[in-house]
Design an enzyme around this catalytic site. Structure first.
Site, PDB file in Angstrom:
ATOM      1  N   ASN A 139       0.801  -1.231   0.000  1.00  0.00           N
ATOM      2  CA  ASN A 139       0.000   0.000   0.000  1.00  0.00           C
ATOM      3  C   ASN A 139       0.835   1.283   0.000  1.00  0.00           C
ATOM      4  OD1 ASN A 139       0.696  -0.763   2.640  1.00  0.00           O
ATOM      5  ND2 ASN A 139      -1.084   0.225   3.545  1.00  0.00           N
ATOM      6  N   LYS A 162      11.691  -8.582   1.227  1.00  0.00           N
ATOM      7  CA  LYS A 162      10.690  -9.447   0.617  1.00  0.00           C
ATOM      8  C   LYS A 162       9.437  -8.579   0.502  1.00  0.00           C
ATOM      9  CE  LYS A 162       7.301 -12.393   0.034  1.00  0.00           C
ATOM     10  NZ  LYS A 162       6.214 -11.761  -0.730  1.00  0.00           N
ATOM     11  N   HIS A 163       9.247  -7.960  -0.666  1.00  0.00           N
ATOM     12  CA  HIS A 163       8.136  -7.046  -0.861  1.00  0.00           C
ATOM     13  C   HIS A 163       6.880  -7.820  -1.265  1.00  0.00           C
ATOM     14  CE1 HIS A 163       6.567  -3.113  -0.942  1.00  0.00           C
ATOM     15  NE2 HIS A 163       7.589  -2.481  -1.482  1.00  0.00           N
ATOM     16  N   SER A 165       4.011  -9.234  -3.459  1.00  0.00           N
ATOM     17  CA  SER A 165       4.218  -9.782  -4.802  1.00  0.00           C
ATOM     18  C   SER A 165       3.567  -8.970  -5.913  1.00  0.00           C
ATOM     19  CB  SER A 165       3.711 -11.228  -4.847  1.00  0.00           C
ATOM     20  OG  SER A 165       4.517 -12.057  -4.035  1.00  0.00           O
ATOM     21  N   GLU A 236       4.108  -4.329  12.475  1.00  0.00           N
ATOM     22  CA  GLU A 236       3.131  -3.243  12.332  1.00  0.00           C
ATOM     23  C   GLU A 236       1.990  -3.833  11.519  1.00  0.00           C
ATOM     24  OE1 GLU A 236       0.862  -0.824  10.679  1.00  0.00           O
ATOM     25  OE2 GLU A 236       2.573   0.045   9.606  1.00  0.00           O
ATOM     26  N   LEU A 237       0.871  -4.072  12.186  1.00  0.00           N
ATOM     27  CA  LEU A 237      -0.216  -4.829  11.574  1.00  0.00           C
ATOM     28  C   LEU A 237      -1.411  -3.926  11.297  1.00  0.00           C
ATOM     29  CD1 LEU A 237       0.243  -7.995  13.820  1.00  0.00           C
ATOM     30  CD2 LEU A 237       1.374  -7.424  11.655  1.00  0.00           C
ATOM     31  N   CYS A 270      -3.262   1.390   7.085  1.00  0.00           N
ATOM     32  CA  CYS A 270      -3.519   0.875   8.428  1.00  0.00           C
ATOM     33  C   CYS A 270      -3.862   1.996   9.392  1.00  0.00           C
ATOM     34  CB  CYS A 270      -2.307   0.099   8.928  1.00  0.00           C
ATOM     35  SG  CYS A 270      -0.760   1.015   8.841  1.00  0.00           S
ATOM     36  N   GLU A 367     -11.270  -4.619  10.265  1.00  0.00           N
ATOM     37  CA  GLU A 367     -10.647  -3.531   9.513  1.00  0.00           C
ATOM     38  C   GLU A 367     -11.206  -3.538   8.097  1.00  0.00           C
ATOM     39  OE1 GLU A 367      -6.236  -1.707   8.574  1.00  0.00           O
ATOM     40  OE2 GLU A 367      -6.420  -3.878   8.787  1.00  0.00           O
TER      41      GLU A 367
END
Length: 462
Positions: A139, A162-163, A165, A236-237, A270, A367
């Site tokens: 995002n 590791k971004h 996909s 960070e969720l 988020c 969310e």
């Protein structure tokens, strides 16, 4: 050693505004991945001994490269995940700013700290841990990475990205920026691999710590694997941030900011305000203002300057959001504006405002990752705080009041990693950022952020 893996499907970059496949990439093979991990480990052995001045000079060059190519990088983000060009340009500027910030402050943050003890000499020294794996979301394809990389590299660690996909071109562009800035190839590397290989990466003995920004299930999975191997993690969720409006607030300013806070990144953030909690005395007027603002929003081509809301990043995100809204409506929520996906090509969803939301509906407890807001009415400050805290999340919160006692109460009573008064929640390089409860743990940014991935070593000399 990374274990052998069966062939994986190509990683695709898809334009969410059109559905067009822009480019595909083959994931790294086992031998290629092993070579990158080994390069990171070898490079750390020498990079950790570079000076702060050397690291800072290269990080400033990275900021300059970002500035020179800001239009190119912004358009890449818009094409790859649908971000409006205006917000993409701002994201690039913020990445440059975080590079400058840590280039200036890292040496001071990590200087030896003298301690007063009965030793002849005692102090605390901060030393890098080693290769840090960063599992980053789509995002904010550049900002999420740079806010990890700038402090991590300044501390003497090396980074492995590791971004997500769906943003492989952004991931590779970031790797190229660091190399063009003069960092050795092993200081920052992008790993084009699927999520099915994440656990093996976390377990690899050469990786010393992991940072993840993403969903709660992803965080639980990574934390569990890292815990088995006793590795430091920062998570960070998700978030379901409350936006509380009290009677003394400037309603016009609050409503205008509310829309910006909810529609940030087309609602895919988020820390976007998601639950608007308004005291009954001003609820009618605030609702009217919100409805007017929502109806005025323009949805469309993210590359156009007057577009407010672009497409959602993937078809799965669009479908999931629509299911949450429909389920909430079926359970009794009332639609004030919007309420569904838009016809035509692309992953577009109408700006939506829900109210009369029952407790058993997704709009109450889950969310909503898109341009959908939930409006609640409460009788007073106490009820507002109770509702704000009635969530599994604890990332940020915004409170609107001009009463000093109410400001103090909101700051003290809200369960969140950040509370903003008369302002929208945002991340800032000068301040620590992170959450509590199922929004994760640990902090990024500020001095606290750079201390997450260092060995805080106590030294005692007699």
């Amino acid at each position: 050693m990374v274990q052998a893996q069966s062939p994986a499907r190509p990683i695709a970059s898809i334009n969410p505004a059109t559905g067009q496949i822009l480019k595909t990439f083959l994931p790294l093979g086992d031998s290629e991945l092993e070579a990158r991990l080994e390069l990171a480990w070898r490079t750390f052995g020498s990079y950790r001994h570079t000076t702060f001045a050397e690291r800072a000079a290269k990080l400033r060059r990275a900021a300059d490269i970002l500035g020179a190519g800001r239009e190119q990088y912004a358009r890449l983000m818009s094409a790859e995940m649908g971000k409006t060009l205006t917000s993409a340009l701002a994201e690039i500027d913020k990445c440059a700013a975080v590079c400058h910030f840590y280039a200036e402050h890292a040496a001071g943050y990590l200087a030896d700290q003298p301690a007063q003890t009965d030793a002849q000499k005692s102090f605390v020294r901060y030393q890098p841990l080693g290769p840090v794996l960063a599992i980053m979301p789509w995002n904010f394809p550049f900002w999420q990475v740079f806010r990890f990389a700038a402090p991590a590299l300044m501390a003497g660690n090396v980074g492995l990205l590791k971004h997500a996909s769906n943003v492989p071109q952004s991931a590779l562009a970031i790797e190229a920026i660091f190399q063009q800035a003069g960092f050795e190839a092993g200081v920052f590397q992008t790993l084009l691999v699927g999520s099915e290989r994440t656990a093996r990466l976390v377990a690899d003995e050469r990786i010393k710590a992991v940072t993840l920004t993403g969903s709660e299930p992803a965080g639980r999975s990574v934390a569990a694997t890292a815990g088995q191997h006793l590795k430091k993690t920062v998570l960070e969720l998700g978030g379901s941030d409350p936006f509380i409006v009290l009677p003394s607030a400037d309603l016009a300013a609050a409503a205008a900011t509310a829309v910006k806070a909810r529609m940030l990144n087309s609602g895919q953030s988020c820390i976007a305000a998601k639950r608007f909690i308004v005291v009954e005395a001003v609820a009618d007027r605030f609702e009217q203002l919100l409805v007017e603002h929502f109806r005025a929003l323009k949805v469309g081509d993210p590359l156009l300057a007057d577009t407010d809301i672009g497409p959602l990043a993937t078809e799965a995100i669009l479908t999931g959001l629509d299911a949450q809204v429909r389920s909430s409506i079926e359970r009794g929520a009332r639609v004030l504006v919007g309420g569904g996906r838009l016809a035509g090509a692309g992953h577009f969803y109408a700006p939506t405002l829900l109210t009369d939301i029952p407790k058993d509906s997704p709009a109450y407890s889950e969310e909503l990752f898109g341009p959908v807001a939930s409006l609640f009415r409460v009788k007073d400050l106490n009820e507002a705080i109770d509702l704000a805290n009635d969530t599994a999340f604890g990332l940020g919160a915004s409170g609107w009041t001009n009463e000093p006692d109410e400001k103090a109460r909101l700051i003290e009573a809200i369960d969140a990693g950040a509370v903003f008064i008369n302002a929208m929640v945002k991340s800032d390089p000068r301040l620590p950022f992170g959450g509590i409860k199922t929004s994760g743990y640990g902090r990024e940014l500020g001095r606290e952020g750079i201390l997450e991935f260092v060995n805080i070593k106590t030294v005692w000399e007699s």
